[in-house]
Design an enzyme around this catalytic site. Structure first.
Site, PDB file in Angstrom:
ATOM      1  N   TYR A   1       7.414   1.685   7.376  1.00 53.66           N
ATOM      2  CA  TYR A   1       7.745   0.523   8.198  1.00 53.66           C
ATOM      3  C   TYR A   1       9.117  -0.043   7.859  1.00 53.66           C
ATOM      4  O   TYR A   1       9.767  -0.661   8.708  1.00 53.66           O
ATOM      5  CB  TYR A   1       6.696  -0.574   8.029  1.00 53.66           C
TER       6      TYR A   1
ATOM      7  N   LYS B   1      -1.565  10.833   0.172  1.00 50.93           N
ATOM      8  CA  LYS B   1      -1.593  12.150   0.808  1.00 50.93           C
ATOM      9  C   LYS B   1      -0.701  13.077  -0.018  1.00 50.93           C
ATOM     10  O   LYS B   1       0.245  13.706   0.486  1.00 50.93           O
ATOM     11  CB  LYS B   1      -1.119  12.055   2.263  1.00 50.93           C
TER      12      LYS B   1
ATOM     13  N   ASP C   1      -7.236  10.948   4.525  1.00 51.22           N
ATOM     14  CA  ASP C   1      -8.180  11.399   5.544  1.00 51.22           C
ATOM     15  C   ASP C   1      -9.610  11.369   5.017  1.00 51.22           C
ATOM     16  O   ASP C   1     -10.542  10.968   5.717  1.00 51.22           O
ATOM     17  CB  ASP C   1      -7.806  12.786   6.080  1.00 51.22           C
TER      18      ASP C   1
ATOM     19  N   ASP D   1      -2.609  -0.252   6.350  1.00 55.57           N
ATOM     20  CA  ASP D   1      -2.692  -0.859   7.675  1.00 55.57           C
ATOM     21  C   ASP D   1      -3.843  -0.243   8.456  1.00 55.57           C
ATOM     22  O   ASP D   1      -4.684  -0.941   9.041  1.00 55.57           O
ATOM     23  CB  ASP D   1      -1.363  -0.641   8.403  1.00 55.57           C
TER      24      ASP D   1
ATOM     25  N   ASP E   1      -7.928  -1.945   9.158  1.00 57.26           N
ATOM     26  CA  ASP E   1      -8.435  -2.154  10.517  1.00 57.26           C
ATOM     27  C   ASP E   1      -9.737  -1.384  10.724  1.00 57.26           C
ATOM     28  O   ASP E   1     -10.660  -1.871  11.381  1.00 57.26           O
ATOM     29  CB  ASP E   1      -7.397  -1.714  11.550  1.00 57.26           C
TER      30      ASP E   1
END
Length: 347
Positions: free
Chosen positions: A136, A186, A218, A242, A246
């Site tokens: 970001y 990851k 994942d 993020d 959610d």
């Protein structure tokens, strides 16, 4: 007297912040409030999503209570003028690098969860998300290849200092809870994640009482659905945090139930519900104010050290929910203000 900056923002932000303010007022604490425009609301009046006067208030205040920003009408603006730049700008200017997102199921909301009740009932975790690095805040560019094809490029980057300071937050949080920290990355694909894992392992030496494990993002997303009760504290970067937070919101019934805190190194923070501005229901009294109210509780606990007052708010929300108070997102019929009334009655 502590100064609280109120930044309602766009969409349902003003509605939910109004209810959080009512709850704070009812506690009779020594607080003062000043309000400032951010996001699309600020762009309409000041031609910028984070005007100088709003940033000045945020810097002067002891804490910031933030609503939400964003509206499709501003999608055509240049990136630096879009509403979302307000929250990104505040995080950067105030050094708010540590994002705390508690996730737990309130008794009575088992049927609202997307999971089986017996699985949802076990959810009680904390997501610690790094907030000022990662993709970001990396370099962004667009262009065309030599054959004329359009492309976009976003750089994901962390250095060891950024990783170490958020890792310390994660380990400290785990030490104060059930002593288990899961670091999500990851590392099998991304060099950023490989460095992340190395540094987290190094910080571990300072916290021998905390059990550390690693998991690829994942798999973490899958496990959050299969067996969320296994998690205590989840430590991860900006992008992965993020997405996972959610996802976690639907495990506990609604994104309208989850608060968050963004803290600097000294405990000053910005507090906001994790839901967005939801312009499709703005002004209709349909928004769930619980996440904003619980964000106010986090503000009292983390920035003002008023633990007892924070406990009272959280207990009042729990009591209102247990008593059957429900907004539309939870399958009920209460309006935003009526849900606020239910929490105030329980308080």
């Amino acid at each position: 007297m502590a100064l609280i900056a109120l930044m309602p923002g766009d969409g349902i932000g003003p509605e939910v912040i109004a209810e959080a303010r009512r709850v704070l007022d009812a506690l009779g604490l020594d607080l003062s409030f000043e309000e400032a425009a951010v996001g699309g609301a600020a762009y309409l009046t000041a031609a910028h999503p984070l005007p100088p006067e709003s940033l000045d208030l945020a810097e002067r205040a002891d804490a910031v209570l933030f609503g939400a920003v964003g509206d499709p009408q501003f999608d055509g603006l240049e990136r630096e003028l879009r509403p979302e730049q307000a929250i990104l700008g505040l995080r950067k200017k105030l050094g708010l690098f540590a994002n705390l997102r508690p996730v737990r199921l309130f008794e009575g909301l088992e049927d609202a969860s997307a999971l089986k009740p017996e699985i949802a009932r076990a959810i009680d975790l904390l997501i610690v998300r790094e907030l000022t690095g990662d993709i970001y805040f990396g370099e962004h560019s667009r262009g065309r290849t030599h054959t004329g094809l359009r492309y976009g490029q976003d750089v994901m980057r962390y250095d060891e200092t950024e990783i170490a300071r958020i890792a310390h937050i994660g380990f400290t949080a785990a030490a104060g809870r059930r002593g288990r920290l899961l670091s999500v990355d990851k590392a099998n694909v991304l060099e950023t994640s490989a460095v992340w894992r190395e540094v987290v392992n190094e910080v571990r030496r300072d916290f021998p009482e905390v059990a550390l494990t690693h998991m690829y993002v994942d798999n973490a997303a899958m496990q959050l659905i299969r067996d969320p009760g296994q998690f205590d504290v989840i430590l991860t970067g900006n992008l992965f945090g993020d997405i996972l937070s959610d996802q976690a919101s639907m495990c506990v019934g609604s994104i309208g139930m989850l608060p968050s805190a963004a803290l600097d190194e000294d405990g000053k923070g910005l507090y906001e519900p994790i839901h967005g501005s939801a312009p499709d229901i703005a002004g209709q009294g349909k928004a769930n104010p619980c996440a904003a109210i619980l964000s106010a509780a986090m503000l009292l606990r983390h920035s003002l050290r008023l633990t007892a007052a924070a406990d009272r708010i959280e207990a009042a929300v729990a009591a209102a929910i247990a008593g059957g108070a429900r907004t539309a997102d939870l399958g009920g019929t209460l309006s935003t203000s009526a849900m606020g009334d239910a929490v105030l009655a329980a308080l």
